[in-house]
Design a protein around this motif. Structure first.
Motif, PDB file in Angstrom:
ATOM      1  N   ALA A  56       0.834  -1.212   0.000  1.00 20.30           N
ATOM      2  CA  ALA A  56       0.000   0.000   0.000  1.00 20.30           C
ATOM      3  C   ALA A  56       0.862   1.253   0.000  1.00 20.30           C
ATOM      4  CB  ALA A  56      -0.934  -0.007   1.207  1.00 20.30           C
ATOM      5  N   ARG A  57       1.943   1.244   0.740  1.00 18.36           N
ATOM      6  CA  ARG A  57       2.811   2.427   0.845  1.00 18.36           C
ATOM      7  C   ARG A  57       3.644   2.664  -0.412  1.00 18.36           C
ATOM      8  NH1 ARG A  57       4.298   4.793   5.566  1.00 18.36           N
ATOM      9  NH2 ARG A  57       5.047   6.348   4.085  1.00 18.36           N
ATOM     10  N   THR A  58       4.050   1.594  -1.098  1.00 21.02           N
ATOM     11  CA  THR A  58       4.928   1.740  -2.263  1.00 21.02           C
ATOM     12  C   THR A  58       4.165   1.725  -3.584  1.00 21.02           C
ATOM     13  OG1 THR A  58       5.295  -0.652  -2.421  1.00 21.02           O
ATOM     14  CG2 THR A  58       6.883   0.640  -1.109  1.00 21.02           C
ATOM     15  N   GLY A  59       2.949   1.182  -3.570  1.00 17.22           N
ATOM     16  CA  GLY A  59       2.209   1.035  -4.823  1.00 17.22           C
ATOM     17  C   GLY A  59       2.601  -0.215  -5.589  1.00 17.22           C
ATOM     18  N   ALA A  82      12.216   1.361   6.727  1.00 17.84           N
ATOM     19  CA  ALA A  82      13.237   1.743   5.742  1.00 17.84           C
ATOM     20  C   ALA A  82      13.038   1.014   4.418  1.00 17.84           C
ATOM     21  CB  ALA A  82      14.635   1.457   6.294  1.00 17.84           C
ATOM     22  N   ASP A  83      12.329  -0.122   4.431  1.00 19.23           N
ATOM     23  CA  ASP A  83      12.087  -0.863   3.187  1.00 19.23           C
ATOM     24  C   ASP A  83      11.179  -0.101   2.231  1.00 19.23           C
ATOM     25  OD1 ASP A  83      13.775  -3.009   3.782  1.00 19.23           O
ATOM     26  OD2 ASP A  83      12.200  -4.033   4.928  1.00 19.23           O
ATOM     27  N   ILE A  84      10.381   0.822   2.748  1.00 20.44           N
ATOM     28  CA  ILE A  84       9.571   1.681   1.863  1.00 20.44           C
ATOM     29  C   ILE A  84      10.510   2.469   0.960  1.00 20.44           C
ATOM     30  CG2 ILE A  84       7.990   3.652   1.768  1.00 20.44           C
ATOM     31  CD1 ILE A  84       6.912   2.678   4.539  1.00 20.44           C
ATOM     32  N   ARG A  85      11.516   3.067   1.555  1.00 20.27           N
ATOM     33  CA  ARG A  85      12.477   3.866   0.778  1.00 20.27           C
ATOM     34  C   ARG A  85      13.325   2.979  -0.118  1.00 20.27           C
ATOM     35  NH1 ARG A  85      15.154   8.652   3.719  1.00 20.27           N
ATOM     36  NH2 ARG A  85      12.999   9.253   3.531  1.00 20.27           N
TER      37      ARG A  85
END
Length: 161
Positions: free
Chosen positions: A20-23, A53-56
């Motif tokens: 959800a956060r990364t698309g 941090a995995d989102i980034r």
């Protein structure tokens, strides 16, 4: 801070939260995990949990792929990132400096190819003496595969544009 947010921070992000956060699709996140680009841990129930941090990290992967970098190259540069902490601005700057050099080389190669193609596209003459695509007797093959003269090799007589 909401209860859900505190829980996510304490227990890590689920793969659905990360999607959800990364698309990204969950299957894409699993693929990136299999390629060693993210390293989730398992909770007591065996479910994947990801660090914030995995989102980034995954956002970086998405951008790097848009620039044409291979998964292998992305993995190589991401190995310089710390696993035990959130990467700092200095960590990312170090990576971007290396990518900048790669991008500058790609831009120069694309500009060179564009400039060489200007004389060919729509020309129709296919002058064998001046054509960068002509490769009499396949002599350019000794330098590798592909359109060698368009990639920067100089033909033996030096006449190709």
């Amino acid at each position: 801070m909401s209860k859900n947010r505190r829980l996510a921070i304490r227990s890590g992000l689920t793969i659905g939260d990360l999607a959800a956060r990364t698309g990204l699709a969950v299957s894409a996140i699993r693929y990136y995990e299999s390629e060693g680009l993210v390293h989730p841990w398992r909770n007591a129930g065996g479910q994947r949990r990801f660090e914030r941090a995995d989102i980034r990290r995954l956002s970086f992967v998405m951008v790097a792929q848009r620039f044409g970098f291979s998964i292998a190259r992305i993995r190589e540069v991401m190995q310089a990132l710390p696993d035990q902490r959130t990467p700092t601005a200095a960590d990312w700057r170090k990576i971007s400096t290396g990518f900048r050099a790669d991008l500058d080389q790609q831009i120069a190669a694309l500009e060179q190819m564009r400039d060489k193609l200007d004389g060919c596209i729509g020309c129709g003459c296919l002058s064998m003496k001046a054509c960068a695509l002509y490769n009499d007797g396949d002599v350019a093959q000794k330098n590798g595969a592909g359109p060698r003269y368009l990639l920067g090799d100089t033909p033996p007589d030096g006449d190709a544009k």
